[in-house]
Design a protein around this motif. Structure first.
Motif, PDB file in Angstrom:
ATOM      1  N   CYS A  29       0.829  -1.209   0.000  1.00 20.27           N
ATOM      2  CA  CYS A  29       0.000   0.000   0.000  1.00 20.27           C
ATOM      3  C   CYS A  29       0.863   1.258   0.000  1.00 20.27           C
ATOM      4  O   CYS A  29       0.554   2.234  -0.710  1.00 20.27           O
ATOM      5  CB  CYS A  29      -0.923   0.000   1.206  1.00 20.27           C
ATOM      6  SG  CYS A  29      -2.218  -1.252   1.150  1.00 20.27           S
ATOM      7  N   ARG A  32       2.183   2.047  -3.342  1.00 20.55           N
ATOM      8  CA  ARG A  32       1.189   2.614  -4.256  1.00 20.55           C
ATOM      9  C   ARG A  32       0.876   4.074  -3.940  1.00 20.55           C
ATOM     10  O   ARG A  32      -0.004   4.666  -4.570  1.00 20.55           O
ATOM     11  CB  ARG A  32      -0.102   1.789  -4.206  1.00 20.55           C
ATOM     12  CG  ARG A  32       0.031   0.415  -4.854  1.00 20.55           C
ATOM     13  CD  ARG A  32      -1.218  -0.406  -4.594  1.00 20.55           C
ATOM     14  NE  ARG A  32      -1.124  -1.722  -5.226  1.00 20.55           N
ATOM     15  CZ  ARG A  32      -1.604  -2.021  -6.424  1.00 20.55           C
ATOM     16  NH1 ARG A  32      -2.225  -1.096  -7.134  1.00 20.55           N
ATOM     17  NH2 ARG A  32      -1.483  -3.235  -6.926  1.00 20.55           N
ATOM     18  N   GLU A  95      -6.073  -2.782  -4.576  1.00 23.89           N
ATOM     19  CA  GLU A  95      -6.437  -1.924  -5.702  1.00 23.89           C
ATOM     20  C   GLU A  95      -7.732  -1.167  -5.421  1.00 23.89           C
ATOM     21  O   GLU A  95      -7.827   0.042  -5.671  1.00 23.89           O
ATOM     22  CB  GLU A  95      -6.598  -2.760  -6.971  1.00 23.89           C
ATOM     23  CG  GLU A  95      -5.309  -3.322  -7.525  1.00 23.89           C
ATOM     24  CD  GLU A  95      -5.552  -4.199  -8.751  1.00 23.89           C
ATOM     25  OE1 GLU A  95      -6.728  -4.343  -9.148  1.00 23.89           O
ATOM     26  OE2 GLU A  95      -4.564  -4.729  -9.300  1.00 23.89           O
ATOM     27  N   CYS A  98      -7.300   1.604  -2.678  1.00 26.42           N
ATOM     28  CA  CYS A  98      -6.554   2.763  -3.188  1.00 26.42           C
ATOM     29  C   CYS A  98      -7.397   3.544  -4.199  1.00 26.42           C
ATOM     30  O   CYS A  98      -7.370   4.789  -4.207  1.00 26.42           O
ATOM     31  CB  CYS A  98      -5.250   2.300  -3.830  1.00 26.42           C
ATOM     32  SG  CYS A  98      -4.040   1.639  -2.638  1.00 26.42           S
TER      33      CYS A  98
END
Length: 451
Positions: A29, A32, A95, A98
């Motif tokens: 995380c 990202r 995914e 985020c």
């Protein structure tokens, strides 16, 4: 079928695996672009065995895994979860969280709990007691429980069954600002529900015991007998005419009254100004003799924990002092909305204890004289905004300090502000099966409406 699935000898190794997974998700995380991350991973294992009329009706083995994830991109928040710990599912969960965060609006109150409030000391609260029992042994316990109840009184005409539930949980939680926990806990329950019948009609009632360690169960036959006694006691229930009288809540329903108070001083209701107790810190709500405390570190407690749902350290504290509101119940978001700090109550309270007097249930009956004992409440007619209270109820009518007959199909009505202020006494008959530990609560006067 003979395997004792709840004896988690591999629990520490399993926690190691969950910890590695948690750390990996944190790293991914952050890679990202997430500025803050909160990860929780858990595994729950259970066995439920239900018998009815002496025969095994169902045996259910469960093994549930899950991952919950919250990420922040600045003050933008995204949350996602999965019940599948397969790598592809975890990747999709990251995914999704985020993506949600990138498309939500900023909220200045968003973010992880303050780092200086996080728990780093994790005392042993004696919550891990796997029950080494097979499905056959659990079925035998359930059959003995039900049989004791069915044989206790000739008026017991039928059964909804007896159930033995065994459960264990492993969980790892971590945040990107320094919190990391590994925890194990168990919870087991035995229950029975019976029906009784005579010339007046049919009644149903139940009893259960819930413990952290199976060694704390009373003998299973006593659970069945208690269910039978409660069921038979309801036979011959009558209706009442509308009246005003003192009302005695037994511990099982008295804790709902305390629960309404806790909800009214919880952050979500307060910052939305949807509670009748907004701006009440330091103000009287109960009589001066009422003291309510939170004790999160009771060994084997029903809601014992070293930290709350955000990782904030829990601590012993007063909730009500001499009848006055001592503090609110706040998680980080609500605290920021109110210009305050978290009280370690994200996710709820941890072992609330209501101090009590010396009178037991029978002593409170004598003190009440004539009035209503409430043993069951129905419906959701409670407004935290106004405090208005109206719920269906059943119980027993009392005269001269003695139970005269059961009652049903009645409604009790008042306002929580008046109910709290008019508490006359709190009994010593504390029910240990809940995270809200209170005895019976005697109220001065409520409106009781018959149908």
């Amino acid at each position: 079928m003979n395997q004792a699935i709840t004896n988690r000898d591999d629990s520490l190794a399993e926690l190691d695996r969950l910890a590695e997974l948690t750390e990996d998700v944190l790293r991914r995380c952050r890679a990202r672009g997430a500025s803050e991350v909160d990860v929780g991973v858990g595994v729950d294992v259970g066995l439920d065995v239900n018998v009815r009329l002496g025969e095994v009706e169902s045996i259910e083995h469960t093994r549930d895994r899950g991952l919950s994830l919250t990420v922040y991109f600045g003050k933008c928040k995204g949350s996602a979860s999965t019940a599948d710990l397969h790598p592809d599912s975890i990747e999709k969960t990251i995914e999704h969280a985020c993506a949600i965060a990138r498309f939500t609006e900023e909220d200045p109150c968003n973010g992880l709990a303050d780092a200086d409030l996080l728990a780093h000391d994790f005392p042993d609260l004696d919550l891990w007691h796997p029950w080494d029992i097979t499905a056959e042994e659990a079925a035998d316990l359930a059959q003995r429980c039900e049989e004791a109840g069915r044989n206790h009184d000739s008026r017991i005409s039928n059964s909804e069954g007896a159930t033995v539930q065994i459960g264990s949980s492993l969980a790892v939680g971590a945040t990107s600002n320094g919190f990391f926990s590994r925890e194990r806990d168990t919870r087991h329950m035995i229950s029975a529900a019976l029906l009784a019948e005579d010339g007046s009609g049919m009644q149903r009632d139940y009893w259960y015991e819930s413990v952290r360690s199976a060694s704390d169960f009373p003998d299973v036959e006593s659970i069945g007998r208690k269910a039978a006694e409660r069921t038979v006691a309801r036979l011959g229930a009558r209706k009442l005419g509308t009246t005003q009288c003192p009302v005695l809540f037994t511990p099982q329903v008295a804790r709902s009254l305390i629960g309404h108070y806790l909800a009214a001083v919880s952050g979500g209701a307060l910052y939305r100004r949807a509670s009748f107790l907004v701006d009440h810190i330091g103000k009287p709500v109960f009589p001066e003799f009422v003291q309510i405390v939170e004790r999160p570190h009771i060994r084997r407690g029903q809601a014992s924990a070293s930290f709350d749902a955000e990782g904030v350290a829990t601590r012993d504290s007063d909730l009500v002092t001499d009848g006055r509101v001592a503090r609110y119940l706040l998680g980080s978001y609500a605290a920021r909305k109110l210009g305050m700090r978290s009280t370690g109550n994200a996710g709820g309270v941890h072992n609330v204890i209501v101090t009590h007097g010396e009178e037991d249930f029978h002593g409170l009956l004598k003190q009440m004289g004539t009035g209503l004992v409430v043993t069951e409440l129905m419906g959701q007619g409670v407004s935290l905004l106004t405090g208005d209270y109206s719920r269906g109820a059943s119980g027993f009518w009392v005269e001269n300090g003695e139970i005269v007959h059961p009652v049903e199909e009645i409604t009790i009505a008042s306002n929580l502000r008046e109910m709290f202020a008019n508490i006359v006494a709190i009994g010593s008959d504390v029910d240990p099966r809940s995270h809200i530990l209170t005895g019976s609560i005697l109220l001065d006067r409520l409106t009781v409406a018959g149908s």
